[in-house]
Design a protein around this motif. Structure first.
Motif, PDB file in Angstrom:
ATOM      1  N   ALA A   1       9.268  21.325  -1.607  1.00  0.00           N
ATOM      2  CA  ALA A   1       9.443  21.508  -0.183  1.00  0.00           C
ATOM      3  C   ALA A   1       7.590  21.602   0.700  1.00  0.00           C
ATOM      4  O   ALA A   1       7.319  21.270   1.501  1.00  0.00           O
ATOM      5  N   VAL A   2       6.944  22.076  -0.124  1.00  0.00           N
ATOM      6  CA  VAL A   2       5.966  22.747   0.626  1.00  0.00           C
ATOM      7  C   VAL A   2       4.799  22.508  -1.054  1.00  0.00           C
ATOM      8  O   VAL A   2       3.795  23.670  -0.373  1.00  0.00           O
ATOM      9  N   SER A   3       4.511  21.794  -1.672  1.00  0.00           N
ATOM     10  CA  SER A   3       3.520  20.942  -2.725  1.00  0.00           C
ATOM     11  C   SER A   3       3.057  19.588  -1.830  1.00  0.00           C
ATOM     12  O   SER A   3       3.562  18.776  -1.856  1.00  0.00           O
ATOM     13  N   PRO A   4       1.705  20.167  -1.505  1.00  0.00           N
ATOM     14  CA  PRO A   4       1.377  18.892  -1.067  1.00  0.00           C
ATOM     15  C   PRO A   4       0.808  17.704  -1.912  1.00  0.00           C
ATOM     16  O   PRO A   4       0.974  16.535  -1.272  1.00  0.00           O
ATOM     17  N   VAL A   5       0.749  18.472  -3.182  1.00  0.00           N
ATOM     18  CA  VAL A   5       0.523  16.780  -4.073  1.00  0.00           C
ATOM     19  C   VAL A   5       2.199  15.945  -4.177  1.00  0.00           C
ATOM     20  O   VAL A   5       1.948  14.148  -4.040  1.00  0.00           O
ATOM     21  N   VAL A   6       2.971  16.669  -4.438  1.00  0.00           N
ATOM     22  CA  VAL A   6       4.656  15.496  -4.408  1.00  0.00           C
ATOM     23  C   VAL A   6       4.864  15.130  -3.185  1.00  0.00           C
ATOM     24  O   VAL A   6       5.228  13.672  -2.746  1.00  0.00           O
ATOM     25  N   ASN A   7       5.110  15.907  -1.461  1.00  0.00           N
ATOM     26  CA  ASN A   7       4.518  15.219  -0.486  1.00  0.00           C
ATOM     27  C   ASN A   7       3.995  14.501  -0.261  1.00  0.00           C
ATOM     28  O   ASN A   7       4.590  12.965   0.115  1.00  0.00           O
ATOM     29  N   ILE A   8       2.513  14.529  -0.903  1.00  0.00           N
ATOM     30  CA  ILE A   8       1.652  13.103  -0.315  1.00  0.00           C
ATOM     31  C   ILE A   8       2.267  11.802  -1.225  1.00  0.00           C
ATOM     32  O   ILE A   8       1.897  10.958  -0.784  1.00  0.00           O
ATOM     33  N   VAL A   9       2.086  12.470  -2.572  1.00  0.00           N
ATOM     34  CA  VAL A   9       2.457  11.274  -3.687  1.00  0.00           C
ATOM     35  C   VAL A   9       3.757  10.631  -3.596  1.00  0.00           C
ATOM     36  O   VAL A   9       3.495   9.320  -3.484  1.00  0.00           O
ATOM     37  N   ILE A  10       4.485  11.285  -3.628  1.00  0.00           N
ATOM     38  CA  ILE A  10       5.434  10.412  -3.197  1.00  0.00           C
ATOM     39  C   ILE A  10       6.132   9.886  -1.792  1.00  0.00           C
ATOM     40  O   ILE A  10       6.649   8.355  -1.671  1.00  0.00           O
ATOM     41  N   SER A  11       5.535  10.064  -0.834  1.00  0.00           N
ATOM     42  CA  SER A  11       5.573   9.898   0.386  1.00  0.00           C
ATOM     43  C   SER A  11       4.765   8.540   0.274  1.00  0.00           C
ATOM     44  O   SER A  11       5.294   7.286   1.733  1.00  0.00           O
ATOM     45  N   PHE A  12       3.574   8.529   0.113  1.00  0.00           N
ATOM     46  CA  PHE A  12       2.355   7.158   0.188  1.00  0.00           C
ATOM     47  C   PHE A  12       3.473   6.181  -0.516  1.00  0.00           C
ATOM     48  O   PHE A  12       3.577   4.808  -0.820  1.00  0.00           O
ATOM     49  N   LEU A  13       3.868   6.690  -1.288  1.00  0.00           N
ATOM     50  CA  LEU A  13       4.907   5.439  -2.569  1.00  0.00           C
ATOM     51  C   LEU A  13       5.467   4.863  -2.047  1.00  0.00           C
ATOM     52  O   LEU A  13       6.218   3.918  -1.882  1.00  0.00           O
ATOM     53  N   PHE A  14       6.653   5.364  -1.199  1.00  0.00           N
ATOM     54  CA  PHE A  14       8.178   4.769  -0.267  1.00  0.00           C
ATOM     55  C   PHE A  14       7.452   3.994   0.689  1.00  0.00           C
ATOM     56  O   PHE A  14       7.773   3.329   1.643  1.00  0.00           O
ATOM     57  N   ILE A  15       6.023   5.031   1.280  1.00  0.00           N
ATOM     58  CA  ILE A  15       5.304   3.609   2.533  1.00  0.00           C
ATOM     59  C   ILE A  15       5.212   2.602   1.604  1.00  0.00           C
ATOM     60  O   ILE A  15       4.824   1.779   3.123  1.00  0.00           O
ATOM     61  N   ILE A  16       4.110   2.199   1.508  1.00  0.00           N
ATOM     62  CA  ILE A  16       3.838   1.503   0.842  1.00  0.00           C
ATOM     63  C   ILE A  16       5.065   0.382   0.291  1.00  0.00           C
ATOM     64  O   ILE A  16       4.663  -0.376   0.505  1.00  0.00           O
ATOM     65  N   GLY A  17       6.059   1.417  -0.227  1.00  0.00           N
ATOM     66  CA  GLY A  17       6.991   0.234  -1.104  1.00  0.00           C
ATOM     67  C   GLY A  17       7.532  -0.613  -0.054  1.00  0.00           C
ATOM     68  O   GLY A  17       8.013  -0.991  -0.144  1.00  0.00           O
ATOM     69  N   GLY A  18       7.650   0.540   1.311  1.00  0.00           N
ATOM     70  CA  GLY A  18       8.757   0.182   2.159  1.00  0.00           C
ATOM     71  C   GLY A  18       8.143  -0.661   3.439  1.00  0.00           C
ATOM     72  O   GLY A  18       8.896  -1.111   3.887  1.00  0.00           O
ATOM     73  N   ILE A  19       6.577  -1.387   3.148  1.00  0.00           N
ATOM     74  CA  ILE A  19       5.887  -1.403   4.597  1.00  0.00           C
ATOM     75  C   ILE A  19       6.035  -3.026   4.015  1.00  0.00           C
ATOM     76  O   ILE A  19       5.908  -3.487   5.476  1.00  0.00           O
ATOM     77  N   GLY A  20       6.622  -3.402   3.609  1.00  0.00           N
ATOM     78  CA  GLY A  20       5.901  -4.752   2.506  1.00  0.00           C
ATOM     79  C   GLY A  20       4.984  -5.364   2.092  1.00  0.00           C
ATOM     80  O   GLY A  20       3.840  -5.640   2.335  1.00  0.00           O
ATOM     81  N   PHE A  21       5.088  -6.017   1.417  1.00  0.00           N
ATOM     82  CA  PHE A  21       4.059  -5.944   0.661  1.00  0.00           C
ATOM     83  C   PHE A  21       3.370  -7.504   0.873  1.00  0.00           C
ATOM     84  O   PHE A  21       2.015  -7.408  -0.172  1.00  0.00           O
ATOM     85  N   THR A  22       4.100  -8.589   1.320  1.00  0.00           N
ATOM     86  CA  THR A  22       2.994  -9.380   2.671  1.00  0.00           C
ATOM     87  C   THR A  22       2.266  -8.709   3.390  1.00  0.00           C
ATOM     88  O   THR A  22       1.184  -8.808   3.370  1.00  0.00           O
ATOM     89  N   VAL A  23       2.448  -7.471   3.516  1.00  0.00           N
ATOM     90  CA  VAL A  23       1.561  -6.814   5.064  1.00  0.00           C
ATOM     91  C   VAL A  23       0.558  -6.275   4.437  1.00  0.00           C
ATOM     92  O   VAL A  23      -0.678  -6.066   4.260  1.00  0.00           O
ATOM     93  N   VAL A  24       0.910  -5.342   2.815  1.00  0.00           N
ATOM     94  CA  VAL A  24      -0.251  -4.883   2.060  1.00  0.00           C
ATOM     95  C   VAL A  24      -0.949  -6.220   1.446  1.00  0.00           C
ATOM     96  O   VAL A  24      -2.470  -5.811   1.737  1.00  0.00           O
ATOM     97  N   PHE A  25      -0.909  -7.287   1.245  1.00  0.00           N
ATOM     98  CA  PHE A  25      -2.101  -8.107   0.702  1.00  0.00           C
ATOM     99  C   PHE A  25      -2.432  -8.363   1.665  1.00  0.00           C
ATOM    100  O   PHE A  25      -4.098  -9.088   2.027  1.00  0.00           O
ATOM    101  N   ASP A  26      -2.366  -8.990   3.067  1.00  0.00           N
ATOM    102  CA  ASP A  26      -2.918  -9.004   4.208  1.00  0.00           C
ATOM    103  C   ASP A  26      -3.757  -8.012   4.578  1.00  0.00           C
ATOM    104  O   ASP A  26      -5.131  -8.921   5.324  1.00  0.00           O
ATOM    105  N   MET A  27      -3.435  -7.052   4.456  1.00  0.00           N
ATOM    106  CA  MET A  27      -4.318  -5.664   4.855  1.00  0.00           C
ATOM    107  C   MET A  27      -5.470  -6.071   3.932  1.00  0.00           C
ATOM    108  O   MET A  27      -6.829  -5.349   4.435  1.00  0.00           O
TER     109      MET A  27
END
Length: 437
Positions: A181-207
């Motif tokens: 819960a208080v690990s910066p590495v786990v919090n940042i990496v895991i949240s980055f993964l599911f935010i990127i995966g959940g925002i939409g791939f067409t959105v990522v490629f457009d950006m």
């Protein structure tokens, strides 16, 4: 089964059910589980993995062997990126031509509006996912190898990277990521993964292709602004509601409170990991999380829910009506009548599925109503967060949640188009007003 007589939605549903059946069979094998597992529990796990939900009736880390966990990972990857995406890779690898029917299936699987460019999108999606997951494995390994050793550290990194990027929420630990819960590495990496995966791939490629905000597609603009807004708002709401809760944030340091509140604010759309005990959160927080789970992530992503752009389309249409405007406009663009109607149909259809699920579970399960609502929306939104009801579900309850997860993953409209007879009416009738409101 003669697939030539099936339409794309029917084929997609058939493929999903077929893979779930194979997953159920594999998880039922003695080599896949530690102490034997019932058919319904194997079916539940296979469905949860294939629909990238993350709800579990048995503990993933203890009930399944390494083979069983690899089967779960394979189902997660297939369900998250889509079986048709992997089929395209196989077609390209063997040099086989991708025909119109395959392109239509891919269009349906990736939730695209046209078949143009779907093959290129699928290939880019596969390459992108492999790169992102590999980078995440490296960073998580730097954290977990010193703690667990080389083999277990790398395996934990691979498992959670795939699970997070596909918004699955499966973990090999019974308390999910609560220990970090208080690990910066786990919090940042895991949240980055599911935010990127959940925002939409067409959105990522457009950006990636468009360096200026004004040049972005309307879908991308709405997802960027909507995601930032809802994530920031969610952080402050969770932070202040849980600040003095001794079972969640109260006993953490100031930095720990920020990290835990941030993670729990972004994970309901629709990652499923948790660093706080969901069952111990305030009722107001739980109700807010239910709303986030129902909304979900972005279209053409690994996330579930009705999708953020669907909610925004309904909201913008409502605002336009209150302002007595004939058109729904945003960023100097007008939303078509078809988009508004589709958003309305998807929202109403989703609400009907959730209401029916809640009604049946309220009859079959001996649990508080809020817990039943939370579990039902979590299943439909393919989130995987739980207040603790999943493990004690009755057999009927498990079947209901299984069906809800499947509908939530593929979408109510997919099932409607698959089984409803399409009969466009060529005759235009006179209009007449009815009283509403």
């Amino acid at each position: 089964m003669n697939t030539n007589k099936l339409n794309p939605p029917q084929i997609i549903i058939s493929i999903f059910i077929g893979l779930i059946a194979i997953g159920t069979l594999l998880l039922s094998l003695p080599i896949a589980n530690t102490e034997g597992i019932s058919f319904i529990d194997a079916l539940f796990t296979a469905t949860s993995a294939m629909t990238v939900t993350g709800l579990i009736v048995v503990d993933t880390g203890t009930a399944y062997t390494l083979f069983g966990q690899i089967v779960i990972l394979a189902l997660i990857q297939l369900g998250g990126l889509g079986i048709m995406t992997f089929a395209v890779l196989i077609y390209v690898a063997v040099g086989k031509k991708i025909g119109i029917k395959q392109r239509l299936l891919l269009k349906q699987a990736l939730n695209q509006s046209a078949i143009g460019g779907v093959v290129r999108l699928a290939i880019r999606l596969l390459i992108f996912s492999i790169i992102v997951e590999t980078i995440a494995v490296i960073f998580l390994s730097l954290k977990w190898i010193p703690e667990m050793g080389l083999g277990q550290g790398i395996y934990a990194s691979i498992f959670h990277s795939i699970s997070a990027f596909n918004n699955a929420g499966f973990s090999i630990w019974s308390d999910s990521l609560s220990a970090y819960a208080v690990s910066p590495v786990v919090n940042i990496v895991i949240s980055f993964l599911f935010i990127i995966g959940g925002i939409g791939f067409t959105v990522v490629f457009d950006m990636w292709n468009s360096k200026e905000f004004t040049h972005l597609a309307l879908q991308t603009k709405l997802m960027i602004v909507g995601t930032l807004t809802i994530n920031v708002l969610s952080f402050f709401i969770i932070f202040f509601l849980e600040y003095n809760n001794p079972n969640t944030l109260a006993n953490l340091s100031s930095l720990g409170k920020i990290q835990a509140a941030y993670f729990q604010a972004v994970t309901p759309r629709t990652a499923g990991f948790n660093t706080l005990d969901i069952g111990q959160m305030e009722e107001a927080s739980l109700f807010f999380i239910i709303t986030l789970m129902f909304i979900g992530g972005g279209s053409a992503s690994t996330a579930g829910g009705i999708k953020l752009t669907t909610a925004l389309a309904i909201l913008l249409a409502t605002i336009s009506f209150f302002k007595d405007k004939e058109r729904v406009t945003i960023y100097r663009r007008s939303l078509t009548y078809h988009v508004i109607l589709k958003a309305l149909a998807l929202t109403v259809g989703s609400m009907c599925v959730v209401i029916i699920t809640i009604f049946i579970l309220d009859l079959t399960e001996n649990a508080p109503f809020l817990m039943i609502v939370f579990e039902s929306v979590s299943a439909f939104g393919t989130v995987g967060l739980s207040m603790g009801l999943t493990g004690s579900l009755t057999t009927i309850g498990k079947f209901v949640i299984i069906l809800t997860m499947l509908i939530g993953k593929l979408g109510p409209l997919t099932f409607a188009f698959a089984f409803a007879k399409q009969s466009p009416d060529p005759i235009k009738y006179p209009s007449e007003e009815i009283l509403t409101g």
